[in-house]
Design an enzyme around this catalytic site. Structure first.
Site, mmCIF file in Angstrom:
data_model
loop_
_atom_site.group_PDB
_atom_site.id
_atom_site.type_symbol
_atom_site.label_atom_id
_atom_site.label_comp_id
_atom_site.label_asym_id
_atom_site.label_seq_id
_atom_site.Cartn_x
_atom_site.Cartn_y
_atom_site.Cartn_z
ATOM 1 N N HIS A 77 0.595 -1.269 0.041
ATOM 2 C CA HIS A 77 -0.252 -0.097 -0.071
ATOM 3 C C HIS A 77 0.758 1.159 -0.012
ATOM 4 C CE1 HIS A 77 -3.657 -2.121 0.505
ATOM 5 N NE2 HIS A 77 -3.290 -2.805 1.691
ATOM 6 N N ASP A 135 -2.696 -10.721 -2.043
ATOM 7 C CA ASP A 135 -3.239 -10.244 -0.754
ATOM 8 C C ASP A 135 -4.902 -10.112 -0.956
ATOM 9 O OD1 ASP A 135 -2.129 -8.778 2.007
ATOM 10 O OD2 ASP A 135 -3.674 -7.847 1.018
HETATM 11 ZN ZN LIG Z 1 -4.044 -7.127 2.881
#
Ligand SMILES: [Zn+2]
Length: 307
Positions: A126, A163
């Site tokens: 992220h 993910d």
């Molecule tokens: Zn994650």
């Protein structure tokens, strides 16, 4: 050839609070399963070095690197965003996590190991060029890809990201760089609320609805990831290995099981054997239900090791 296992004790000292799901216990959960399964002793163990400024600057702004270094606290905690904070060990741990990525690439490119798993935290996918986000400080997998391009002269690097959250930072880093293919599955709509319609020829985003399980995930990999990767013919395959799409993980609402992580690793390993001498570097991202995380990561590493 062996599988490298790269970690550092500082990854256990970065701590965002006793109730934070991205906890040091995650590292132990994986290591405990590796020991219990007998795999641990067969891996080639390495201590992660710190990533250098030059290596980080390939994917982060100088101003961001300076700001993170300056914010690192001597004591207590400093908040970076709503769910990401630094304690006195966070900054050095983040340097080691990104350094593990570089080391993994160097080891597989030198042929010292066939593949590598980096059991590190903070995770990375992220993290944006100029911003920490979603438990991530430096974008470890992006550092790995950029290092492979710049230091090893590769021209085609692929990243597979399973993910449960979309790797927004990874996508933004390479959205305009066709030397890097990103193949991603993620729950959508869900944090970080992007990725569903931003793909292009080399960004293969596959959003999955809440409640999706093994069948939808395997269909996405078989129908969209693998054909794109076959066309791309990567010289190195990187994996953003988050295990939070597991059905026991209540961070999100996908329903994968342990065997799905073994299956996807087999598919990726076959592809890497065909196109890039088996070269894979896998980096831990998410995965918060400790039992499921430990078992799923062990299954993933077992397939990588071929044991
Ligand atoms: Zn994650």
């Amino acid at each position: 050839m062996q599988t490298a296992y790269i970690t550092h004790s500082l990854c256990l000292k970065h701590d965002m609070g006793s109730h934070h799901p991205e906890s040091p216990a995650r590292i132990h959960a994986i290591e405990d399963q590796l020991i219990a399964s007998g795999l641990f002793g067969y891996l080639q163990h390495h201590e992660a070095p710190e990533a250098t400024r030059e290596q980080l600057l390939r994917v982060h702004d100088a101003g961001y690197l300076d700001a993170i270094a300056a914010m690192a606290p001597q004591q207590g905690r400093v908040d970076l965003d709503g769910d990401t904070s630094m304690n006195p060990f966070t900054y050095p741990a983040a340097l080691r996590a990104a350094g593990a990525a570089v080391m993994g690439v160097d080891l597989v490119m030198a042929g010292k190991v066939e593949n590598a798993f980096c059991n590190i935290r903070p995770p990375g996918h992220h993290a944006e060029r100029d911003r920490a986000m979603g438990f991530c400080i430096f974008n470890n997998i992006a550092v790995a890809a950029a290092h492979a391009l710049a230091a090893h002269g590769l021209s085609r690097v692929a990243i597979a990201d399973f993910d449960v959250h979309h790797g927004n930072g990874t996508e933004h880093t390479f959205h305009e760089d066709p030397r890097v293919m990103l193949c991603s599955t993620f729950q959508h709509p869900f944090y970080p609320y992007c990725g569903a319609d931003s793909g292009n020829d080399h960004i293969v985003n596959v959003p999955l609805a809440a409640g999706s399980g093994s069948r939808e995930f395997r269909d996405a990999v078989t129908g969209l990831w693998l054909p794109a990767l076959e066309r791309f013919q990567p010289e190195l395959l990187l994996i953003s290995a988050g295990f939070d799409a597991h059905r026991e993980d209540d961070m999100a609402m996908l329903k994968l099981v342990d065997a799905d992580y073994g299956w996807v690793t087999e598919q990726l390993k076959k592809l890497a054997e065909k196109h890039c001498r088996g070269r894979i570097v896998s980096m831990l991202e998410g995965g918060y239900e400790l039992h499921a995380l430990g078992r799923s990561a062990m299954t993933h590493i077992k397939v990588l090791s071929g044991l």
